[in-house]
Design a protein around this motif. Structure first.
Motif, PDB file in Angstrom:
ATOM      1  N   LEU A   1      11.276   1.562   5.505  1.00 27.37           N
ATOM      2  CA  LEU A   1      10.206   0.617   5.850  1.00 27.37           C
ATOM      3  C   LEU A   1       9.771  -0.236   4.673  1.00 27.37           C
ATOM      4  CD1 LEU A   1       7.820   2.690   8.171  1.00 27.37           C
ATOM      5  CD2 LEU A   1       9.482   0.953   8.837  1.00 27.37           C
ATOM      6  N   PHE A   2       9.563   0.402   3.516  1.00 22.87           N
ATOM      7  CA  PHE A   2       8.955  -0.306   2.395  1.00 22.87           C
ATOM      8  C   PHE A   2       9.916  -0.547   1.232  1.00 22.87           C
ATOM      9  CE2 PHE A   2       5.740   2.335   4.524  1.00 22.87           C
ATOM     10  CZ  PHE A   2       4.934   1.327   5.037  1.00 22.87           C
ATOM     11  N   GLY A   3      10.965   0.274   1.134  1.00 23.48           N
ATOM     12  CA  GLY A   3      11.958   0.047   0.093  1.00 23.48           C
ATOM     13  C   GLY A   3      12.993  -0.974   0.513  1.00 23.48           C
ATOM     14  N   MET A   4      13.513  -0.818   1.735  1.00 24.53           N
ATOM     15  CA  MET A   4      14.523  -1.738   2.259  1.00 24.53           C
ATOM     16  C   MET A   4      13.900  -2.827   3.130  1.00 24.53           C
ATOM     17  SD  MET A   4      17.272   1.237   3.314  1.00 24.53           S
ATOM     18  CE  MET A   4      18.489   0.067   3.913  1.00 24.53           C
TER      19      MET A   4
ATOM     20  N   ASN B   1      -9.056   4.472   5.271  1.00 23.65           N
ATOM     21  CA  ASN B   1      -8.609   3.097   4.989  1.00 23.65           C
ATOM     22  C   ASN B   1      -7.599   3.036   3.841  1.00 23.65           C
ATOM     23  OD1 ASN B   1     -10.334   1.889   6.978  1.00 23.65           O
ATOM     24  ND2 ASN B   1     -12.058   2.140   5.578  1.00 23.65           N
ATOM     25  N   ILE B   2      -6.694   4.001   3.825  1.00 18.89           N
ATOM     26  CA  ILE B   2      -5.617   4.015   2.838  1.00 18.89           C
ATOM     27  C   ILE B   2      -4.388   3.363   3.456  1.00 18.89           C
ATOM     28  CG2 ILE B   2      -4.119   5.511   1.445  1.00 18.89           C
ATOM     29  CD1 ILE B   2      -6.352   7.533   1.351  1.00 18.89           C
ATOM     30  N   GLU B   3      -3.635   2.606   2.661  1.00 17.12           N
ATOM     31  CA  GLU B   3      -2.452   1.907   3.177  1.00 17.12           C
ATOM     32  C   GLU B   3      -1.430   2.914   3.707  1.00 17.12           C
ATOM     33  OE1 GLU B   3      -0.984  -0.484   0.025  1.00 17.12           O
ATOM     34  OE2 GLU B   3      -2.734  -1.813  -0.025  1.00 17.12           O
ATOM     35  N   GLN B   4      -0.606   2.454   4.676  1.00 21.12           N
ATOM     36  CA  GLN B   4       0.290   3.352   5.387  1.00 21.12           C
ATOM     37  C   GLN B   4       1.286   4.036   4.456  1.00 21.12           C
ATOM     38  OE1 GLN B   4       2.726   1.537   8.409  1.00 21.12           O
ATOM     39  NE2 GLN B   4       3.578   3.485   9.096  1.00 21.12           N
ATOM     40  N   ASP B   5       1.899   3.283   3.541  1.00 21.14           N
ATOM     41  CA  ASP B   5       2.893   3.898   2.664  1.00 21.14           C
ATOM     42  C   ASP B   5       2.255   4.944   1.756  1.00 21.14           C
ATOM     43  OD1 ASP B   5       1.484   1.890   1.359  1.00 21.14           O
ATOM     44  OD2 ASP B   5       3.120   1.452  -0.034  1.00 21.14           O
ATOM     45  N   LYS B   6       1.032   4.682   1.278  1.00 19.21           N
ATOM     46  CA  LYS B   6       0.342   5.641   0.418  1.00 19.21           C
ATOM     47  C   LYS B   6      -0.095   6.881   1.204  1.00 19.21           C
ATOM     48  CE  LYS B   6      -1.414   2.312  -2.984  1.00 19.21           C
ATOM     49  NZ  LYS B   6      -2.632   1.735  -3.609  1.00 19.21           N
ATOM     50  N   SER B   7      -0.546   6.663   2.446  1.00 20.19           N
ATOM     51  CA  SER B   7      -0.969   7.816   3.256  1.00 20.19           C
ATOM     52  C   SER B   7       0.225   8.705   3.592  1.00 20.19           C
ATOM     53  CB  SER B   7      -1.663   7.343   4.534  1.00 20.19           C
ATOM     54  OG  SER B   7      -0.771   6.632   5.367  1.00 20.19           O
ATOM     55  N   ASN B   8       1.388   8.098   3.849  1.00 17.70           N
ATOM     56  CA  ASN B   8       2.591   8.889   4.106  1.00 17.70           C
ATOM     57  C   ASN B   8       2.962   9.717   2.880  1.00 17.70           C
ATOM     58  OD1 ASN B   8       2.850   7.972   6.713  1.00 17.70           O
ATOM     59  ND2 ASN B   8       4.401   6.438   6.234  1.00 17.70           N
ATOM     60  N   ASN B   9       2.879   9.098   1.705  1.00 19.48           N
ATOM     61  CA  ASN B   9       3.213   9.810   0.468  1.00 19.48           C
ATOM     62  C   ASN B   9       2.205  10.913   0.166  1.00 19.48           C
ATOM     63  OD1 ASN B   9       5.524   8.293  -0.068  1.00 19.48           O
ATOM     64  ND2 ASN B   9       4.380   6.720  -1.187  1.00 19.48           N
TER      65      ASN B   9
END
Length: 511
Positions: free
Chosen positions: A177-180, A321-329
């Motif tokens: 999602l965020f790398g590619m 209200n944390i961004e999706q990529d950060k919440s996943n990590n």
């Protein structure tokens, strides 16, 4: 002396043929369930995308998770019974292939711009049924290969496969999602391809029992005649022709279930132990010692565990209200904590010789850790990291040990009888009952969080941790009394030996 964990892990040292096979089985079954969980986690990590692009509401997603867990629970009861009667290797690999195919169909719905919620509901429910093939069969294979005296430590390490699979699934989704900068559909496809490759390795190379590679499994000491046949000296040192000891011997397993040992196998080591054992009946398995209390406890515990598994990323995105990529990590820290919690719980329970005191202590401590979730804010990243990891450690420890080592202990109990097998059946009962609790939990958490906020949702999780501990309270009191009496006996023996030593010293000084 060396710690029991180190002694247990020495079983995996490549010093003889059985140890090499144990290591190979450990790695294949570990990788198998990593892929099962990666497929689940991938779907969890794209919930925000499903809400924004497909139009699935939080309540709809909660209902989908509920149906997944109900199907998973039903499947566990069924696959547990099947696992004690049919080929475990085929059950695992076919389940992985089917789950990968369903995940690809979910991605296909996105590619074809399907907006009908029933499409995703049907596939996700079916995936729950298929995924149930993984855990009982894998636990049964591990129970077949590893002895009870080291099971807590080894299974504590091995049961980190689920949390590790969650980490792998989250990282793969974030990479796509965020790398590619690709779509969520390709994220699901990528995880599915990895699972298909792993399932092929399991199908061709996993021996579900030592007898499949003609290894002896008897726990009794060998006779002199057997020792001579196995090439053992009088001092017990092995006389083996292992060839290249750095190579793991692979065996291609044909469709009849037989295994062909690799070239160069020392035939003097092999023995035919392929005698048939009947699977224990479903109702008889419920009556085995400990099955009912641990099943009820796991129902409460799995509700907590899977609520955090399914909803932690969304809680961080919507509630903090944390961004999706950060919440996943950040949510992967929960899985990191689970891995270490399983290892710690297995090691300590092996050392104590009792399981329930460790389980109850960690469950009550988990309740305290969940209380502090209400103090999380967007700015308190360090607090979020600490609490998520700590709660993973305290919840993952009991969860991993109950669903693996304790199930294997109960499934190989003397009450089963030497002519029957119950490993997969007991695992299916305990995990299936846990999944029923988890199924109800997904509906409850989604409704409470939407109506009253996340603070009340976490209050429910705290209550369930206490309820889980209370289900084990009778066993906890019994085990604590046993430990206390053992400690008293040890103390009296130590004092007696010390007094005898002092008497000898006085006698020697008098002379």
């Amino acid at each position: 002396g060396k710690s029991k964990l180190i002694c247990s892990m020495k079983m995996l040292w490549l010093k003889d043929r059985k140890s090499r096979w144990q290591l190979w089985v450990f790695l294949l079954t570990f990788g198998s369930y990593v892929c099962f969980h990666a497929l689940r986690k991938a779907f969890t990590c794209i919930k925000v995308n499903l809400t924004e692009e497909v139009g699935l509401s939080t309540q709809r997603l909660g209902f989908m998770d509920t149906m997944f867990m109900f199907a998973y629970a039903f499947g566990l009861y069924l696959s547990g019974a099947l696992g004690d009667r049919f080929n475990l290797r085929r059950l695992i690999s076919i389940g992985m292939w089917a789950s990968s195919g369903i995940t690809i169909l979910l991605a296909l719905g996105g590619f074809m711009d399907v907006k009908d919620p029933s499409y995703f509901l049907l596939l996700w429910t079916l995936n729950g049924l298929i995924q149930s093939a993984g855990w009982p069969a894998n636990v049964a294979v591990m129970g077949n290969w590893f002895a009870a005296d080291s099971r807590g430590a080894i299974m504590g390490v091995w049961s980190g496969n689920g949390p590790f699979g969650n980490i792998v699934g989250a990282l793969l989704v974030n990479l796509v999602l965020f790398g590619m900068h690709s779509s969520w559909e390709w994220a699901l496809v990528g995880v599915s391809i990895c699972a298909i490759v792993m399932s092929s390795l399991v199908f061709w190379y996993l021996p579900s029992h030592p007898a499949d590679v003609k290894l002896k499994t008897s726990a009794r000491l060998p006779t002199d005649r057997e020792r001579e046949q196995e090439g053992l000296l009088d001092d017990g040192s092995p006389q083996l022709d292992l060839g290249n000891s750095n190579m793991v011997e692979l065996a291609v397993i044909d469709h009849s279930g037989d295994t062909t040992p690799s070239k160069g196998t020392n035939e003097s080591l092999v023995a035919d132990h392929s005698q048939h054992k009947n699977g224990i009946s479903f109702m008889s398995a419920w009556l085995l010692p400990g099955v009912l209390p641990y099943s009820l406890s796991f129902a409460c515990l799995k509700l907590v565990n899977y609520s955090l598994f399914f909803w932690l990323p969304l809680f961080m995105t919507e509630g903090l209200n944390i961004e999706q990529d950060k919440s996943n990590n950040l949510s992967t820290l929960y899985d990191v904590g689970q891995i270490f919690g399983g290892v710690a719980a297995g090691y300590v329970s092996d050392k104590m010789g009792k399981r329930s005191p460790v389980m109850v202590f960690m469950l009550l401590a988990a309740c305290v850790s969940l209380f502090f979730y209400r103090f999380m804010t967007t700015d308190s990243v360090f607090l979020i990291m600490c609490l998520v990891t700590l709660s993973g450690f305290l919840i993952g420890g009991p969860s991993n040990i109950i669903s693996s080592a304790i199930c294997a202990d109960m499934g190989s109990d003397e009450a089963v009888g030497k002519d029957s097998t119950a490993l997969a059946t007991v695992t299916g009962i305990v995990d299936g009952t846990g999944s029923v609790g988890a199924a109800f939990g997904q509906t409850i958490i989604s409704m409470v969080s939407a109506a009253y906020g996340w603070k009340y949702a976490f209050a429910i999780l705290m209550f369930m941790c206490v309820a889980s501990a209370m289900c084990l309270w009778r066993m906890f009191v019994k085990d604590c009394r046993s430990l206390y009496f053992d400690w008293q006996k040890s103390r009296k023996l130590s004092r007696s030996l010390q007094a005898q030593g002092e008497d000898r010293n006085r006698s020697a000084s008098t002379i």
